[in-house]
Scaffold this active site. Structure first.
Site, PDB file in Angstrom:
ATOM      1  N   ASP A  29     -15.803 -12.515  11.124  1.00 27.79           N
ATOM      2  CA  ASP A  29     -14.367 -12.089  10.782  1.00 27.79           C
ATOM      3  C   ASP A  29     -14.067 -11.435  11.978  1.00 27.79           C
ATOM      4  OD1 ASP A  29     -11.907 -11.211   9.900  1.00 27.79           O
ATOM      5  OD2 ASP A  29     -12.638 -10.617   8.095  1.00 27.79           O
ATOM      6  N   LYS A  84      -4.504 -11.948  13.023  1.00 24.18           N
ATOM      7  CA  LYS A  84      -3.904 -10.827  13.804  1.00 24.18           C
ATOM      8  C   LYS A  84      -3.359 -11.189  15.141  1.00 24.18           C
ATOM      9  CE  LYS A  84      -4.763  -7.102  10.648  1.00 24.18           C
ATOM     10  NZ  LYS A  84      -5.923  -7.374   9.809  1.00 24.18           N
ATOM     11  N   TYR A  92       0.848  -1.353   0.146  1.00 17.49           N
ATOM     12  CA  TYR A  92       0.169  -0.013  -0.008  1.00 17.49           C
ATOM     13  C   TYR A  92       0.712   1.198  -0.009  1.00 17.49           C
ATOM     14  CZ  TYR A  92      -3.048  -3.600   2.025  1.00 17.49           C
ATOM     15  OH  TYR A  92      -3.725  -4.844   2.236  1.00 17.49           O
ATOM     16  N   TYR A 101     -14.055  -4.963   4.804  1.00 23.62           N
ATOM     17  CA  TYR A 101     -12.626  -5.432   4.418  1.00 23.62           C
ATOM     18  C   TYR A 101     -12.417  -6.849   4.961  1.00 23.62           C
ATOM     19  CZ  TYR A 101      -7.672  -6.157   3.905  1.00 23.62           C
ATOM     20  OH  TYR A 101      -6.228  -6.662   3.770  1.00 23.62           O
TER      21      TYR A 101
HETATM   22  C1  PLP Z   1      -6.338  -7.758   8.514  1.00 22.44           C
HETATM   23  C2  PLP Z   1      -7.630  -8.350   8.252  1.00 22.44           C
HETATM   24  C3  PLP Z   1      -7.625  -9.535   7.385  1.00 22.44           C
HETATM   25  C4  PLP Z   1      -6.612  -9.952   6.637  1.00 22.44           C
HETATM   26  O1  PLP Z   1      -5.524 -10.695   7.263  1.00 22.44           O
HETATM   27  P1  PLP Z   1      -4.200 -10.722   6.699  1.00 22.44           P
HETATM   28  O2  PLP Z   1      -3.453 -11.669   7.826  1.00 22.44           O
HETATM   29  O3  PLP Z   1      -3.468  -9.531   6.284  1.00 22.44           O
HETATM   30  O4  PLP Z   1      -4.335 -11.839   5.388  1.00 22.44           O
HETATM   31  C5  PLP Z   1      -9.027 -10.059   7.116  1.00 22.44           C
HETATM   32  N1  PLP Z   1     -10.124  -9.525   8.000  1.00 22.44           N
HETATM   33  C6  PLP Z   1      -9.903  -8.369   8.698  1.00 22.44           C
HETATM   34  C7  PLP Z   1     -10.926  -8.018   9.572  1.00 22.44           C
HETATM   35  C8  PLP Z   1      -8.676  -7.695   8.933  1.00 22.44           C
HETATM   36  O5  PLP Z   1      -8.580  -6.736   9.920  1.00 22.44           O
END
Ligand code: PLP
Length: 434
Positions: A248, A277, A22, A154
Site C-alpha cells: 500500500d 494520494k 474525523y 491503516y
Molecule cells: C490515505 C490512505 C489510504 C486511503 O486513501 P483514500 O484516498 O483516503 O481513500 C489508504 N492507505 C494509505 C496508506 C493511506 O495513507
C-alpha cells in the site's frame, strides 16, 4: 429551506450543512474557508495566510495549484472531462499506465485505475482473492479467503479496508463487530515478532490470499517507520507460503520516503501495489492498483467469470489522468527526489532541538516526512484541536493526529517557509500546553 441559486451566500448558514471528516462537529473549532492555495501557501477567505505543512493531506508534492498541472487539467477539460472506461479508453490513461509501469519496480505492468486510495486497495485485495479463486479451478478447498494485515495499519475507510486497519489503534474499532475477521499480525521488526508472524503463517498460511503492508511507514497509524529489512522478510515469507504481497504505497509513493517508491529501498517487488494520494500532485482524486504479469495472467482464459470483477464508474477519469501525467512530467523535469531528501535533511536538523523538550517522546525523519511524537500524558492535558489552533496562531497549517505532529510539506517548499513551520513546532511545544 430549499436552496435557491439567487440566495446570497451566507457563511454562517453554510456552516450548518457541511459534515467534516474525523471531527466532533459540536466542539471542534469552526473550519476556516480557503480562498486559494498556491505553492506552500494557503490563503484564507479572511485574508490570513498559512504555510501548508501537510501538503493538503500528503498529496501536493509540487505545491498546490502547480501551473503545469492546472494547465493540463484545463486543456483536458476542454477536450473531454470524462468518458466511461467500460470498453473505451483514452490516450491520457494509456500514457499514464505505461509510465507507471515503467516507474514501478519489476514487472508491475498492469494498471487498474480508480478514484481513491481506499478503492485502489479494495481493487488490490479483490485481485488477490480472485487470483486464488481463478487458480483453484472450482476446488473450494484451494480457495484462500483471508487477508493478513499488521498491527498499527491503516488502509482506508471503506468496509473492506476497515477490516484491515488496526482495530484498537485505528479509527475503526467502533465497527469491529460488523467487519469481516481478517488476520492481524505483528510487523517483523525484531526476532520475537518475526517468530510470531512465522507461526501465524505456518498455522493459517494456506487460508491467506494476501498480505497487505504500508512499506517503510505506517502513515495514519502514527508515522511509525520500519527498516527495509522488514519488507525483505515479508517478501520471503509470502513466497514460501504462496501469499500475494500487496504494498500500500498510497502515502509513500511518489518520493515521499526519498525514493520514488518505498519498496525500492528494500529492493523488493510486491505482487500488487496501490497508489493514490500524490498521484496527481494533489490536484484531483485518482487511484491505481498495479499488478505483476503473473497476477494478471491468472485472470486470462476462456471463462468470462475469470475476468476481474471491479469497475468504478469514474475510473480512469481523463482529467485525473491528465493531472497525473503532468505530475510525472515534473518528476522527470525537476530534481524532485533530491528536493524531497533536502527538505527531509533540513527538517531533521531544525526539529532536532525539540528532542530536549519533556513533552516530546521522539523526533524522526524519513525522506520528506518529519515527525515529532508527543508524550501522551502531556497530550492528555491539551488536545490535537488545541494544538492545531496554536499552529494557526503561528501562521502554519499543521494537523496533529493521534500522538504525532507530522510535517509532510511539498518538496518545493521554500527555505523560509520550512523555517516558519519548524519554528512554529518549537514555539508551540516549548510554550507549554495550549
Ligand atoms: C490515505 C490512505 C489510504 C486511503 O486513501 P483514500 O484516498 O483516503 O481513500 C489508504 N492507505 C494509505 C496508506 C493511506 O495513507
Amino acid at each position: 429551506m430549499p436552496f435557491q441559486a439567487s440566495t446570497p451566500f451566507n457563511a454562517a448558514q453554510a456552516e450548518r450543512h457541511l459534515w467534516l471528516p474525523y471531527s466532533q462537529m459540536h466542539t471542534a473549532p469552526a473550519p476556516m474557508a480557503v480562498a486559494s492555495a498556491q505553492g506552500s501557501l494557503i490563503t484564507l477567505q479572511d485574508g490570513r495566510q498559512l504555510v501548508d505543512g501537510v501538503a493538503s493531506w500528503w498529496t501536493a508534492s509540487h505545491g498546490s495549484s502547480h501551473p503545469h498541472i492546472t494547465k493540463a487539467l484545463a486543456e483536458q477539460a476542454l477536450a473531454m472531462p470524462h468518458i466511461m472506461m467500460g470498453g473505451l479508453v483514452h490516450t491520457q490513461a494509456q500514457r499514464l499506465a505505461a509510465r507507471l509501469a515503467a516507474l514501478a519496480p519489476g514487472d508491475l505492468n498492469r494498471v487498474f485505475l480508480c478514484d481513491s486510495g481506499s478503492v485502489a486497495m479494495e481493487a488490490a485485495v479483490k485481485m488477490a482473492l480472485q487470483y486464488h479463486i481463478n487458480r483453484s479451478d472450482g476446488d473450494t478447498q484451494k480457495r484462500r479467503h483471508k487477508v493478513l494485515f499488521f498491527e498499527g495499519a491503516y488502509h482506508g475507510d471503506t468496509m473492506g479496508m476497515m477490516a484491515l486497519c488496526d482495530p484498537t489503534e485505528g479509527m475503526h474499532h467502533l465497527f469491529s463487530n460488523m467487519l469481516q475477521q481478517q488476520v492481524m499480525a505483528p510487523l517483523p521488526v525484531d526476532q520475537a515478532s518475526l517468530e510470531r508472524l512465522e507461526a501465524i503463517l505456518d498455522n493459517q498460511g494456506h487460508d491467506i490470499a494476501a498480505m497487505v503492508v504500508e512499506p517503510l511507514v505506517q502513515g495514519a497509524g502514527g508515522m511509525v517507520f520500519h527498516h527495509p529489512e522488514v519488507l525483505r522478510h515479508l517478501r520471503r515469507l509470502c513466497d514460501s507460503h504462496g501469499v500475494l504481497l500487496i504494498a500500500d504505497e498510497v502515502f509513500t509513493g511518489f518520493g515521499r520516503t526519498g525514493t520514488f517508491f518505498a519498496c525500492e529501498q528494500a529492493a523488493i517487488v510486491p505482487d500488487i501495489m496501490a497508489l493514490s494520494k500524490a498521484l496527481t500532485g494533489g490536484a484531483i482524486g485518482l487511484g491505481a492498483a498495479l499488478a505483476r504479469d503473473s497476477v494478471f495472467e491468472g485472470f486470462l482464459g476462456d471463462d468470462p467469470e475469470k475476468a476481474l470483477m471491479h469497475g468504478p464508474t469514474f475510473m480512469g477519469n481523463p482529467l485525473a489522468c491528465a493531472a497525473a501525467n503532468a505530475s510525472l512530467d515534473l518528476f522527470e523535469d525537476q530534481p524532485r527526489l533530491e528536493q524531497a531528501r533536502a527538505v527531509g535533511a533540513a527538517m531533521a536538523q531544525q526539529l532536532e532541538r525539540c528532542r530536549s523538550l519533556e513533552n516530546v517522546r521522539d523526533v524522526r525523519t524519513l525522506g520528506a516526512i518529519g515527525v515529532v511524537e508527543l508524550n501522551e500524558t502531556w497530550l492528555a492535558r491539551t488536545s490535537t484541536d488545541k494544538l492545531r489552533q496554536a499552529f494557526i496562531a503561528e501562521g502554519v497549517w499543521l494537523r496533529p493526529f493521534r500522538n504525532v505532529i507530522a510535517l509532510t510539506p511539498a518538496f518545493t517548499i521554500g527555505d523560509e517557509e520550512l523555517r516558519t513551520l519548524t519554528n512554529a513546532v518549537w514555539n508551540v511545544l516549548s510554550g507549554g500546553a495550549p
